[in-house]
Scaffold this motif. Structure first.
Motif, short mmCIF file in Angstrom:
data_model
loop_
_atom_site.label_atom_id
_atom_site.label_comp_id
_atom_site.label_asym_id
_atom_site.label_seq_id
_atom_site.Cartn_x
_atom_site.Cartn_y
_atom_site.Cartn_z
N PHE A 1 126.96 -47.83 12.87
CA PHE A 1 128.40 -48.00 13.03
C PHE A 1 128.99 -48.74 11.83
CE2 PHE A 1 127.80 -48.11 17.92
CZ PHE A 1 127.86 -46.73 17.99
N THR A 2 128.36 -49.83 11.46
CA THR A 2 128.88 -50.66 10.36
C THR A 2 128.99 -49.87 9.07
OG1 THR A 2 128.01 -52.69 11.36
CG2 THR A 2 128.44 -52.74 8.99
N LYS A 3 128.01 -49.02 8.82
CA LYS A 3 128.02 -48.25 7.57
C LYS A 3 128.96 -47.06 7.63
CE LYS A 3 124.97 -45.95 4.26
NZ LYS A 3 123.57 -45.65 3.87
N TYR A 4 129.00 -46.35 8.76
CA TYR A 4 129.66 -45.05 8.77
C TYR A 4 131.03 -45.00 9.44
CZ TYR A 4 125.69 -42.85 6.58
OH TYR A 4 124.73 -42.50 5.68
N VAL A 5 131.32 -45.86 10.42
CA VAL A 5 132.63 -45.80 11.07
C VAL A 5 133.76 -45.97 10.05
CG1 VAL A 5 134.19 -46.94 12.69
CG2 VAL A 5 131.86 -46.36 13.40
N PRO A 6 133.71 -46.99 9.16
CA PRO A 6 134.77 -47.12 8.15
C PRO A 6 134.88 -45.89 7.25
CG PRO A 6 133.50 -49.14 8.30
CD PRO A 6 132.75 -48.11 9.07
N SER B 1 115.51 -53.14 16.94
CA SER B 1 115.60 -52.39 18.19
C SER B 1 116.52 -51.19 18.02
CB SER B 1 116.14 -53.29 19.30
OG SER B 1 117.51 -53.59 19.05
N ASN B 2 116.51 -50.30 19.01
CA ASN B 2 117.40 -49.14 19.00
C ASN B 2 118.86 -49.55 18.84
OD1 ASN B 2 115.12 -47.63 19.50
ND2 ASN B 2 115.60 -47.21 21.64
N GLU B 3 119.28 -50.58 19.59
CA GLU B 3 120.68 -50.98 19.56
C GLU B 3 121.04 -51.60 18.22
OE1 GLU B 3 124.48 -51.06 20.56
OE2 GLU B 3 122.89 -50.09 21.72
N GLU B 4 120.14 -52.36 17.63
CA GLU B 4 120.41 -52.93 16.30
C GLU B 4 120.59 -51.83 15.27
OE1 GLU B 4 118.14 -57.24 16.32
OE2 GLU B 4 116.92 -55.42 16.22
N LEU B 5 119.78 -50.78 15.35
CA LEU B 5 119.90 -49.66 14.42
C LEU B 5 121.22 -48.92 14.63
CD1 LEU B 5 116.26 -48.27 14.62
CD2 LEU B 5 117.27 -49.55 12.72
N GLN C 1 134.87 -59.36 16.96
CA GLN C 1 134.54 -60.43 16.02
C GLN C 1 133.74 -61.55 16.69
OE1 GLN C 1 135.02 -60.42 12.85
NE2 GLN C 1 136.50 -58.76 12.53
N GLU C 2 134.07 -61.86 17.93
CA GLU C 2 133.35 -62.95 18.62
C GLU C 2 131.90 -62.57 18.89
OE1 GLU C 2 135.36 -64.28 22.09
OE2 GLU C 2 137.19 -64.86 21.04
N GLN C 3 131.69 -61.36 19.39
CA GLN C 3 130.32 -60.93 19.68
C GLN C 3 129.58 -60.43 18.44
OE1 GLN C 3 129.71 -58.65 23.42
NE2 GLN C 3 131.95 -58.65 23.59
N GLU C 4 130.36 -60.19 17.38
CA GLU C 4 129.81 -59.68 16.12
C GLU C 4 129.05 -58.37 16.33
OE1 GLU C 4 127.54 -62.86 14.40
OE2 GLU C 4 129.32 -63.81 13.56
N LYS C 5 129.70 -57.46 17.04
CA LYS C 5 129.10 -56.14 17.24
C LYS C 5 130.17 -55.12 17.59
CE LYS C 5 128.02 -56.43 22.21
NZ LYS C 5 126.93 -56.32 23.21
N TRP C 6 129.82 -53.85 17.46
CA TRP C 6 130.73 -52.78 17.81
C TRP C 6 130.69 -52.53 19.32
CZ3 TRP C 6 133.95 -50.40 14.35
CH2 TRP C 6 133.72 -50.64 13.00
#
Length: 317
Positions: free
Chosen positions: A240-245, A231-235, A263-268
Motif C-alpha cells: 500500500f505504502t509503495k503503490y497507493v500513491p 508477516s502477510n499483513e506487514e507485506l 496516522q495514529e495507528q501508522e497503517k493503512w
C-alpha cells in the motif's frame, strides 16, 4: 568410540546455525518441518511462476504493437525460466524423500499443489496485461525481497536473480499502464476497469493477515526458521505504502472508499477482501483455474517425449 549426535542435538545445532546467519545447503541435515515448509513454499512459488505466464501469454498475439509484443514475449520467457529454476531447487529437497519433478507436476494436476490466487483470474484487456506487470509483479517483488536473506541458501540465491528480473517486469508493466493512462478516454477507462477487477486479488496476494493465523501457521514456521522476516499483513502494508500513491497520481481511483492512512495507528485502513472466496480460488475454483490447468497438463503430456529423450543414457542417443 565416536558418539553420534541425537536428533535433538542436531536440531539445536541447526537452529544455532540459522540464528548465527549461516546458510543451509541441500546436503545439510535439516528438520523434517523445515524441509516440508521449504518444499511447500518453493514448489508453489515455482509453479506460480509458470502458471503466471499463462494470462500474459494470451496477450502475445494480441499486443498492440511489435515493440509491445516483443516485450511481453520476453517477460513470458523470463517467468517460465524462473519456474524451472525454482523447481530445480525443489528437486534437491524432495530427492531424499524418493520423489521427483514428475511428482510435483502430479501434485499440481490432482490439486495437492496450489498456485497463486492471482493467476486463476481473467485478463480480458491489454490494460489487464499491463496491470499484471505493474502491480502483480510489484507485489511479488515485495514478497520475494523479504526472503532474499532466507536461511536456505539455494532459495536465497535463486531469489536474487529472480528479483532482479522482476524489477524489469514491473517497469515493463508500468510503461504500459502510463501509456494507457495518458491516452484516450477509452484507454483510461480500460485501465480503471482493470484496477477494479484486480484490486481484491491484489489484497489476497499476500495471504490472510495475522488475525486469521490460528495456531501454528506457515507464517510462524517461516519466521521461526528465518525463511522470511515479515508477516502477510506487514507485506500488504508495504505494498500500500509503495503503490497507493502511485495509483492515485496517474488519475486512477482505488475501488475502496474506506481506504486511508491512519496516522495514529501508522497503517493503512482498508476493506478486507472475501477470504472465503480466496479459499475457493486456491482450491482451483477460480474463473480461469481449470482452463489454465488443462493447458499446463496438455503441454506437459505433449512434451513427454522430450523428457524421455533427455533421460536416456548418452550411448543410447
Amino acid at each position: 568410540m565416536i558418539r553420534l549426535e541425537t536428533d535433538e542435538e542436531k536440531h539445536i545445532n541447526f537452529m544455532e546455525r540459522i540464528y548465527a546467519g549461516e546458510k543451509i545447503e541441500a546436503d545439510d541435515w535439516m528438520p523434517d518441518e523445515y524441509r516440508n515448509v521449504l518444499i511447500k513454499l518453493i514448489s508453489m512459488h515455482g509453479i506460480s511462476e509458470i502458471m503466471g505466464a499463462l494470462p500474459e501469454k494470451e496477450w502475445v498475439p494480441k499486443a498492440p504493437t511489435l515493440k509491445r509484443k516483443l516485450g511481453i514475449m520476453a517477460k513470458v520467457q523470463d517467468e517460465m525460466g524462473h519456474g524451472q529454476l525454482l523447481l530445480r531447487v525443489t528437486e534437491d529437497l524432495i530427492k531424499p524423500l524418493g520423489k521427483t519433478r514428475e511428482d510435483i507436476m502430479e501434485d499440481l494436476f490432482n490439486g495437492k499443489l496450489k498456485f497463486h490466487n492471482v493467476f486463476h483470474m481473467e485478463a480480458p484487456t491489454w490494460g489487464d496485461a499491463g496491470l499484471i506487470g505493474w502491480l502483480i509483479d510489484g507485489a511479488a517483488i515485495i514478497t520475494q525481497t523479504n526472503m532474499l536473506n532466507a536461511s536456505y541458501g539455494p532459495y536465497a540465491r535463486a531469489l536474487k536473480r529472480i528479483c532482479a528480473e522482476e524489477v524489469f517486469h514491473a517497469q515493463h508493466g508500468e510503461a504500459i499502464i502510463l501509456a494507457l493512462a495518458e491516452g484516450t478516454d477509452e484507454q483510461k477507462r480500460m485501465v480503471q476497469q482493470a484496477v477494479e477487477r484486480w484490486w481484491e486479488p491484489l489484497l489476497m496476494f499476500f495471504g490472510p493477515g495475522d488475525a486469521k493465523a490460528v495456531g501454528t501457521s506457515k507464517q510462524d514456521i517461516t519466521a521461526k526458521y528465518r525463511i522470511r522476516s515479515k508477516s502477510n499483513e506487514e507485506l500488504r502494508q508495504d505494498f500500500f505504502t509503495k503503490y497507493v500513491p502511485r495509483i492515485l497520481s496517474i488519475g486512477l481511483t482505488i475501488p475502496d472508499p474506506s481506504m486511508h492512512y491512519d496516522q495514529e495507528q501508522e497503517k493503512w485502513i482498508y476493506q478486507q477482501p472475501d477470504w472465503e472466496k480466496f479459499k475457493e480460488i486456491v482450491r482451483n475454483k477460480g474463473p480461469k483455474s481449470q482452463e489454465r490447468l488443462r493447458l499446463r497438463k496438455l503441454s506437459y503430456e505433449n512434451n513427454e517425449w522430450v523428457r524421455e529423450a533427455l533421460a536416456r543414457p548418452n550411448d543410447a542417443r
